[in-house]
Write a protein that holds these residues in place. Structure first.
Motif, PDB file in Angstrom:
ATOM      1  N   GLU A 170      -2.434   3.302  -3.908  1.00 47.58           N
ATOM      2  CA  GLU A 170      -1.468   2.425  -3.246  1.00 47.58           C
ATOM      3  C   GLU A 170      -0.679   1.649  -4.294  1.00 47.58           C
ATOM      4  O   GLU A 170      -1.186   1.304  -5.360  1.00 47.58           O
ATOM      5  N   ARG A 172       0.406  -1.357  -4.106  1.00 48.96           N
ATOM      6  CA  ARG A 172       0.039  -2.777  -4.214  1.00 48.96           C
ATOM      7  C   ARG A 172      -0.941  -2.967  -5.367  1.00 48.96           C
ATOM      8  O   ARG A 172      -1.971  -2.310  -5.444  1.00 48.96           O
ATOM      9  N   SER A 173      -0.613  -3.894  -6.281  1.00 45.96           N
ATOM     10  CA  SER A 173      -1.428  -4.067  -7.487  1.00 45.96           C
ATOM     11  C   SER A 173      -2.829  -4.568  -7.189  1.00 45.96           C
ATOM     12  O   SER A 173      -3.735  -4.417  -8.007  1.00 45.96           O
ATOM     13  N   ASN A 174      -3.053  -5.165  -6.006  1.00 44.16           N
ATOM     14  CA  ASN A 174      -4.400  -5.654  -5.696  1.00 44.16           C
ATOM     15  C   ASN A 174      -5.293  -4.565  -5.125  1.00 44.16           C
ATOM     16  O   ASN A 174      -6.446  -4.809  -4.793  1.00 44.16           O
ATOM     17  N   SER A 175      -4.763  -3.333  -5.001  1.00 43.31           N
ATOM     18  CA  SER A 175      -5.572  -2.246  -4.460  1.00 43.31           C
ATOM     19  C   SER A 175      -5.925  -1.192  -5.506  1.00 43.31           C
ATOM     20  O   SER A 175      -6.966  -0.539  -5.395  1.00 43.31           O
ATOM     21  N   TRP A 176      -5.065  -1.007  -6.540  1.00 39.11           N
ATOM     22  CA  TRP A 176      -5.353   0.072  -7.481  1.00 39.11           C
ATOM     23  C   TRP A 176      -6.571  -0.168  -8.376  1.00 39.11           C
ATOM     24  O   TRP A 176      -7.132   0.803  -8.885  1.00 39.11           O
ATOM     25  N   HIS A 178      -9.458  -0.621  -7.426  1.00 33.80           N
ATOM     26  CA  HIS A 178     -10.530   0.132  -6.776  1.00 33.80           C
ATOM     27  C   HIS A 178     -10.464   1.605  -7.179  1.00 33.80           C
ATOM     28  O   HIS A 178     -11.501   2.248  -7.399  1.00 33.80           O
ATOM     29  N   SER A 179      -9.269   2.147  -7.295  1.00 39.72           N
ATOM     30  CA  SER A 179      -9.121   3.535  -7.746  1.00 39.72           C
ATOM     31  C   SER A 179      -9.522   3.668  -9.207  1.00 39.72           C
ATOM     32  O   SER A 179     -10.090   4.685  -9.619  1.00 39.72           O
TER      33      SER A 179
END
Length: 290
Positions: A170, A172-176, A178-179
């Motif tokens: 994604e 959005r910087s607050n989601s990557w 996790h990847s």
């Protein structure tokens, strides 16, 4: 002001084999943080590249400039183009709009972009990228930004139909982050980043690089700062008579790469597509005309 036909970065890349060892060292120093790296004094540039000032003068002349001031003036024009916003780009185009219908002018610009981009693409680098993407032992992650998200989604959709182990990150910087936890050394991260480069994308590339991830970058002719982390970088010409940049050339590279990866993995890809089509039939996902 009209944008240059060929950037200094492209000139450096196309003439690299003709440069001396010291000049290649200088070229690499310039490309490392291009174009800002070339905007200091001639002595600073020479010192950063660990070469002599006469070496700087000789290479600048090889690139077609009478001297270092003219070289820097061209770099400043590139930097201005690199950070230009859509309104300024439209105003520049409108003032210099040639005669003829927009369909013809736009198409001519795109065709010119294709020719200039393909002249700069190294077939060996293209083949290496396809080999990484076709390797079933590597997980592939795909990331784009605010505008390039559409390119990332397109590439992800096709690649995940071809093979297993493909993840869309994604924007959005607050989601990557996790990847990032799932990335292992040897995995592949495909990044799309054009001018007005996004800080979160650059940070993602830096952190992935630290983990030993192979990075494939699709960017523009000015080259995103992500290029410093990338194992393979494909720069496309994106300038057209519009307030926005063109994605046509990048899409051409993507579709060609998809076709080659599909070819290399066809046995497994065919089984995967057949299974997918069966699911589509059972769920009546698409309308059929009988």
């Amino acid at each position: 002001m009209p944008e240059p036909v060929e950037t200094i970065g492209e000139r450096l890349q196309s003439s690299f084999d003709a440069l001396t060892r010291a000049e290649r060292q200088l070229a690499n120093a310039i490309l490392e943080n291009y174009p800002v790296s070339g905007l200091g004094s001639i002595t600073t540039l020479a010192a950063n590249a660990k070469v002599s000032t006469p070496t700087v003068v000789r290479m600048v002349r090889k690139l077609g400039f009478p001297g270092f001031p003219q070289f820097q003036a061209a770099l400043r024009r590139e930097l201005e183009a690199k950070i230009t916003n859509p309104i300024a780009k439209h105003d520049t185009w409108a003032e210099n709009a040639p005669d003829g219908h927009i369909l013809n002018r736009f198409t001519e610009a795109v065709i010119d972009n294709i020719h200039q981009t393909l002249a700069q693409i190294d077939p060996a680098s293209f083949d290496a990228a396809c080999a990484l993407l076709a390797d079933p032992k590597r997980t592939v992650f795909v990331a784009g930004g605010r505008i390039t998200r559409a390119l990332a989604d397109y590439f992800y959709m096709h690649l995940q139909m071809i093979r297993r182990g493909v993840t869309s990150i994604e924007s959005r910087s607050n989601s990557w982050p996790h990847s990032l936890l799932d990335m292992q050394a040897g995995d592949v991260l495909v990044i799309f980043d054009n001018r007005r480069y996004e800080n979160s994308t650059i940070k993602l590339a830096e952190l992935a690089r630290e983990q030993g991830v192979k990075i494939i970058l699709f960017t523009d002719q000015w080259r995103s700062p992500v290029s410093r982390c990338a194992d393979l970088c494909f720069s496309s010409r994106i300038v057209v008579p519009s307030a926005w940049d063109s994605s046509v050339v990048i899409m051409l590279l993507l579709e060609t790469m998809i076709a080659e990866v599909q070819k290399q993995t066809w046995d497994g890809t065919r089984e995967r597509i057949e299974a997918l089509e069966e699911v589509f039939d059972r769920t009546r996902f698409f309308r059929k005309f009988n």
